[in-house]
Design a protein around this motif. Sequence first.
Motif, PDB file in Angstrom:
ATOM      1  N   HIS A 143      29.935  35.305  39.845  1.00 42.84           N
ATOM      2  CA  HIS A 143      29.751  35.977  41.265  1.00 42.84           C
ATOM      3  C   HIS A 143      28.622  36.706  41.480  1.00 42.84           C
ATOM      4  O   HIS A 143      27.883  37.309  40.621  1.00 42.84           O
ATOM      5  N   THR A 167      29.152  32.273  43.605  1.00 41.94           N
ATOM      6  CA  THR A 167      29.632  32.581  44.684  1.00 41.94           C
ATOM      7  C   THR A 167      28.762  33.726  45.550  1.00 41.94           C
ATOM      8  O   THR A 167      28.061  34.422  44.498  1.00 41.94           O
ATOM      9  N   ARG A 188      31.472  33.133  50.186  1.00 45.35           N
ATOM     10  CA  ARG A 188      32.723  33.981  49.951  1.00 45.35           C
ATOM     11  C   ARG A 188      33.243  34.253  51.716  1.00 45.35           C
ATOM     12  O   ARG A 188      34.402  34.437  51.763  1.00 45.35           O
ATOM     13  N   SER A 192      38.814  32.115  50.051  1.00 45.43           N
ATOM     14  CA  SER A 192      38.972  32.209  48.520  1.00 45.43           C
ATOM     15  C   SER A 192      38.142  30.834  47.880  1.00 45.43           C
ATOM     16  O   SER A 192      38.045  29.902  48.507  1.00 45.43           O
ATOM     17  N   ASP A 208      31.752  38.769  36.193  1.00 45.88           N
ATOM     18  CA  ASP A 208      32.116  39.287  37.515  1.00 45.88           C
ATOM     19  C   ASP A 208      31.801  41.029  37.705  1.00 45.88           C
ATOM     20  O   ASP A 208      32.366  41.561  37.145  1.00 45.88           O
ATOM     21  N   VAL A 210      32.455  42.184  40.576  1.00 45.76           N
ATOM     22  CA  VAL A 210      33.345  42.689  41.974  1.00 45.76           C
ATOM     23  C   VAL A 210      34.490  43.465  41.216  1.00 45.76           C
ATOM     24  O   VAL A 210      34.762  44.344  41.883  1.00 45.76           O
ATOM     25  N   SER A 213      39.442  43.017  43.737  1.00 43.05           N
ATOM     26  CA  SER A 213      39.722  42.027  44.719  1.00 43.05           C
ATOM     27  C   SER A 213      39.727  40.727  44.259  1.00 43.05           C
ATOM     28  O   SER A 213      40.327  39.870  45.091  1.00 43.05           O
ATOM     29  N   TYR A 214      38.825  40.496  43.141  1.00 43.93           N
ATOM     30  CA  TYR A 214      38.695  39.073  42.622  1.00 43.93           C
ATOM     31  C   TYR A 214      39.729  38.940  41.609  1.00 43.93           C
ATOM     32  O   TYR A 214      39.572  37.704  41.034  1.00 43.93           O
ATOM     33  N   ASP A 217      42.272  35.897  41.672  1.00 45.04           N
ATOM     34  CA  ASP A 217      41.762  34.508  41.947  1.00 45.04           C
ATOM     35  C   ASP A 217      40.922  33.993  40.611  1.00 45.04           C
ATOM     36  O   ASP A 217      40.972  32.716  40.256  1.00 45.04           O
ATOM     37  N   ASN A 218      40.172  35.179  40.000  1.00 44.18           N
ATOM     38  CA  ASN A 218      39.488  34.808  38.768  1.00 44.18           C
ATOM     39  C   ASN A 218      40.613  34.164  37.813  1.00 44.18           C
ATOM     40  O   ASN A 218      40.306  33.322  36.861  1.00 44.18           O
ATOM     41  N   GLY A 235      34.434  45.534  44.240  1.00 38.54           N
ATOM     42  CA  GLY A 235      35.690  45.127  44.973  1.00 38.54           C
ATOM     43  C   GLY A 235      37.022  46.069  44.676  1.00 38.54           C
ATOM     44  O   GLY A 235      37.998  45.783  44.662  1.00 38.54           O
TER      45      GLY A 235
END
Length: 323
Positions: A143, A167, A188, A192, A208, A210, A213-214, A217-218, A235
Amino acid sequence: MYAITLDDQVLAWKEQPPLPSPGADEVRIKVAWAGMNRADLMQRAGQYPPPPGASEILGLEVSGTIVEKGARVEGFDTGQHVCALLAGGGYAEEVIVHQAQVLSLPKGYGLREAAALPEVFATAWLNLFMEGALRQGDRVLLHAGASGVGTTAIQLCRAFGHPCFVTVGNDNKLQQCLSLGADAGWNRHQGSFVEAVKNWGGADMILDPVGASYLADNQQVLNMDGRLVLIGLMGGRAAELDMGRMLMKRQRLIGSTLRSKTPQAKGAILDALHAHVWPRLVRGELRPLIDRDWPIQDAQQAMDYLESNASIGKVLLSVSGEG
């Protein structure tokens, strides 16, 4: 000594008390260039204080010239050009740092390029190969792929045979990442990344910065025995963890920070860089990606630019202007 001061989140170049003499295992470096990192943004905002005993001055990496060394320092001499990984203090005319956190420059590198090496290469190496425990053929999701750490991690994945998916925040950044060696990627702002990463084959390891917020999905794209290495909280810091998915897929969530590690631990990372990365830098197989630089007196403008997320690669500050 002049250094950047921080007053109500405003950066200013002001005279400061001189540094003490280096300890027996330390060197004093006249700073030529300082690297700027997102950790500096967090410290400015009051969210990432320096470790106990570290300088309150911003700056986690520099290049420059050794001007004084302690009695037990070996392998370095006064007058030598070096780069260094710091716990703080880099936005200044001079720094004092333990010898374990200092590296000679790769052959053919000048001081400007070298300032872009310590933090991002140490962070990427630590989290890909030491914390993330990459094995042959493992697939990596990165990310913030166009960041300093991201562009470095892409190159390390390419050099060591790990397919990577990035991303990013716009299509220009995606093209830059693909040109560096990323296999595929996702803007992004198009929603998603889950389906795109699943169609790519999923991730064995995720790097990551972030955070919250991820997280959901991760977890969806992390393969069996996958590792999620968290290195930032852009995030947010709180999210719901699907422990059932974590258990059934034997997923591992690993929190990782470099700054608070001991000089000896940082030295072990830098030793690995010197052995495995420095030769590739010399051969041109890897390179630091520098977006742009500012005079140290304009550090506020440079940091505002970094915070805008417009940069691709490193932002540098020129202290002495020496190349």
